[in-house]
Design a protein around this motif. Sequence first.
Motif, PDB file in Angstrom:
ATOM      1  N   GLU A 224       0.953  -1.277  -0.043  1.00 48.38           N
ATOM      2  CA  GLU A 224      -0.109  -0.108   0.141  1.00 48.38           C
ATOM      3  C   GLU A 224       0.938   1.168  -0.098  1.00 48.38           C
ATOM      4  OE1 GLU A 224      -4.228  -0.989   2.178  1.00 48.38           O
ATOM      5  OE2 GLU A 224      -2.781   0.032   3.298  1.00 48.38           O
ATOM      6  N   ARG A 225       2.186   1.187   0.408  1.00 48.90           N
ATOM      7  CA  ARG A 225       2.966   2.321   0.504  1.00 48.90           C
ATOM      8  C   ARG A 225       2.690   3.286  -0.775  1.00 48.90           C
ATOM      9  NH1 ARG A 225       6.712  -1.400   3.516  1.00 48.90           N
ATOM     10  NH2 ARG A 225       6.615  -0.759   5.692  1.00 48.90           N
ATOM     11  N   GLU A 226       3.008   2.807  -1.772  1.00 46.12           N
ATOM     12  CA  GLU A 226       3.120   3.722  -3.029  1.00 46.12           C
ATOM     13  C   GLU A 226       1.777   4.374  -3.281  1.00 46.12           C
ATOM     14  OE1 GLU A 226       4.565   0.845  -3.082  1.00 46.12           O
ATOM     15  OE2 GLU A 226       6.681   1.195  -3.236  1.00 46.12           O
ATOM     16  N   ARG A 227       0.599   3.693  -3.058  1.00 50.14           N
ATOM     17  CA  ARG A 227      -0.726   4.171  -3.332  1.00 50.14           C
ATOM     18  C   ARG A 227      -0.813   5.200  -2.406  1.00 50.14           C
ATOM     19  NH1 ARG A 227      -5.111   0.355  -5.094  1.00 50.14           N
ATOM     20  NH2 ARG A 227      -3.669   0.424  -6.878  1.00 50.14           N
ATOM     21  N   ILE A 228      -0.583   4.937  -0.878  1.00 49.25           N
ATOM     22  CA  ILE A 228      -0.461   6.009  -0.014  1.00 49.25           C
ATOM     23  C   ILE A 228       0.130   7.177  -0.444  1.00 49.25           C
ATOM     24  CG2 ILE A 228       0.010   6.509   2.369  1.00 49.25           C
ATOM     25  CD1 ILE A 228      -2.160   4.452   2.850  1.00 49.25           C
ATOM     26  N   ALA A 229       1.425   7.223  -0.689  1.00 48.23           N
ATOM     27  CA  ALA A 229       2.081   8.064  -1.182  1.00 48.23           C
ATOM     28  C   ALA A 229       1.471   8.927  -2.414  1.00 48.23           C
ATOM     29  CB  ALA A 229       3.443   7.508  -1.652  1.00 48.23           C
ATOM     30  N   ALA A 294       8.889   4.819  -1.380  1.00 51.30           N
ATOM     31  CA  ALA A 294       7.541   5.296  -1.765  1.00 51.30           C
ATOM     32  C   ALA A 294       7.214   6.681  -2.061  1.00 51.30           C
ATOM     33  CB  ALA A 294       6.551   4.489  -0.784  1.00 51.30           C
ATOM     34  N   ALA A 295       7.910   7.398  -0.987  1.00 52.45           N
ATOM     35  CA  ALA A 295       7.526   9.034  -0.825  1.00 52.45           C
ATOM     36  C   ALA A 295       8.080   9.624  -2.277  1.00 52.45           C
ATOM     37  CB  ALA A 295       8.318   9.547   0.114  1.00 52.45           C
ATOM     38  N   VAL A 296       9.309   9.200  -2.913  1.00 54.95           N
ATOM     39  CA  VAL A 296       9.857   9.618  -4.125  1.00 54.95           C
ATOM     40  C   VAL A 296       9.425   8.811  -5.488  1.00 54.95           C
ATOM     41  CG1 VAL A 296      11.837  10.562  -2.761  1.00 54.95           C
ATOM     42  CG2 VAL A 296      11.764   8.480  -3.737  1.00 54.95           C
ATOM     43  N   THR A 297       8.758   7.755  -5.227  1.00 54.23           N
ATOM     44  CA  THR A 297       8.249   7.105  -6.442  1.00 54.23           C
ATOM     45  C   THR A 297       6.790   6.720  -6.248  1.00 54.23           C
ATOM     46  OG1 THR A 297       9.385   5.064  -5.571  1.00 54.23           O
ATOM     47  CG2 THR A 297      10.406   6.173  -7.326  1.00 54.23           C
ATOM     48  N   PRO A 298       5.852   7.382  -6.146  1.00 56.68           N
ATOM     49  CA  PRO A 298       4.608   7.179  -5.790  1.00 56.68           C
ATOM     50  C   PRO A 298       4.033   6.246  -7.107  1.00 56.68           C
ATOM     51  CG  PRO A 298       4.763   9.508  -6.164  1.00 56.68           C
ATOM     52  CD  PRO A 298       6.186   8.970  -6.026  1.00 56.68           C
ATOM     53  N   GLU A 299       2.933   5.682  -6.719  1.00 55.47           N
ATOM     54  CA  GLU A 299       1.992   5.175  -7.708  1.00 55.47           C
ATOM     55  C   GLU A 299       1.442   6.274  -8.335  1.00 55.47           C
ATOM     56  OE1 GLU A 299      -2.179   3.148  -7.530  1.00 55.47           O
ATOM     57  OE2 GLU A 299      -0.787   1.773  -6.781  1.00 55.47           O
ATOM     58  N   GLN A 300       1.011   5.850  -9.744  1.00 53.12           N
ATOM     59  CA  GLN A 300       0.532   6.891 -10.593  1.00 53.12           C
ATOM     60  C   GLN A 300      -1.087   6.654 -10.499  1.00 53.12           C
ATOM     61  OE1 GLN A 300       2.123   9.586 -12.413  1.00 53.12           O
ATOM     62  NE2 GLN A 300       3.774   8.788 -11.060  1.00 53.12           N
TER      63      GLN A 300
END
Length: 338
Positions: A224-229, A294-300
């Motif tokens: 979930e980290r990238e999506r939360i980001a 995750a903070a610097v490569t978040p999900e699109q």
Amino acid sequence: MLKKLAVIVIALIILATSGYIYINHSVDAYLSQPLTVQQEQIVTIPSGANINRAFSLLNEKGWIKPNFAEKFVRRLHPELVQIKAGTYQLLPNMSLNQAIELFRSGKEHQFAITFVEGSRFSEWREQLTKMPYLTHTIEDKSEQQIAQQLGIEQNKVEGLFLAETYHFTAGESDIDILRRAHQKLMSALDEAWQHRQDGLPLKTPYDALILASIIEKETAIESERERIASVFVNRLNKHMRLQTDPTVIYGMGDAYDGNIRRPDLRKPTPYNTYVIFGLPPTPIAMVGKDSLTAAVTPEQSDYLYFVASGNGGHVFSKTLSEHNRAVRAYLNYLRKHK
């Protein structure tokens, strides 16, 4: 007369040889004896101690059986005499000879301390204070003094140490561990920043660290980290308040009793993202490498909201109406599972 003398000499030689063989055998048996330890044990060989002092220490602990052969070890095995001061771990079924070889090697036991992702610096201080075999030097120091000693520009050190497991030998200091943790954080942050996506609403690596700390507090689920980001990045890009509860809790400090009430959401603090725009002034927790990434490569994504699902994860929404439905579903879940 000469014949009688020769017999005596031969008898003495035989006696001496037999005695030597007996003593040598006794010394070997003494050194081969297993230590009477049922589980891992820690022993400290003090500075200046010799082989006899090591034997005494083991005798005092009841881990070896005393024997007259002990006094002959130095003569028959001079290679065992040079031992090194330190703190060592003795294992079950280890022999006395193996223990002495360990003391000679100087391979001290590596203790470990684990700092959990999402923990605060106040919790780190408490952990360090309770850690045995560690030299405690920061108990009476302020956060600012610790920052100065570590060469950290910020007065608050929250978030400036990488959460993971650190190993140390007895006598190492708490400030040494913090220095290593800070260096590892800065290295991980620099690497993450070098691989950041284009167009992020983050001006500095420190901004990325602040965002990573919020992500760390919002979810422990790796997927979930990238999506939360992405939710936070999308909100920042649209100049929306982040409205994340962990920042409110951090801003409440000791006033937080486990519950957030409506007045808490409205009360201005530098960290209350229901009131302020943008990021809070500092990180709110220690982070691991995954949250930095995750903070610097978040999900699109187009997500702007999320709420707990009740089963450990979150429900993500693109519109406020979708989000409100998800919130109602979560509240119904809580009522059913009281």
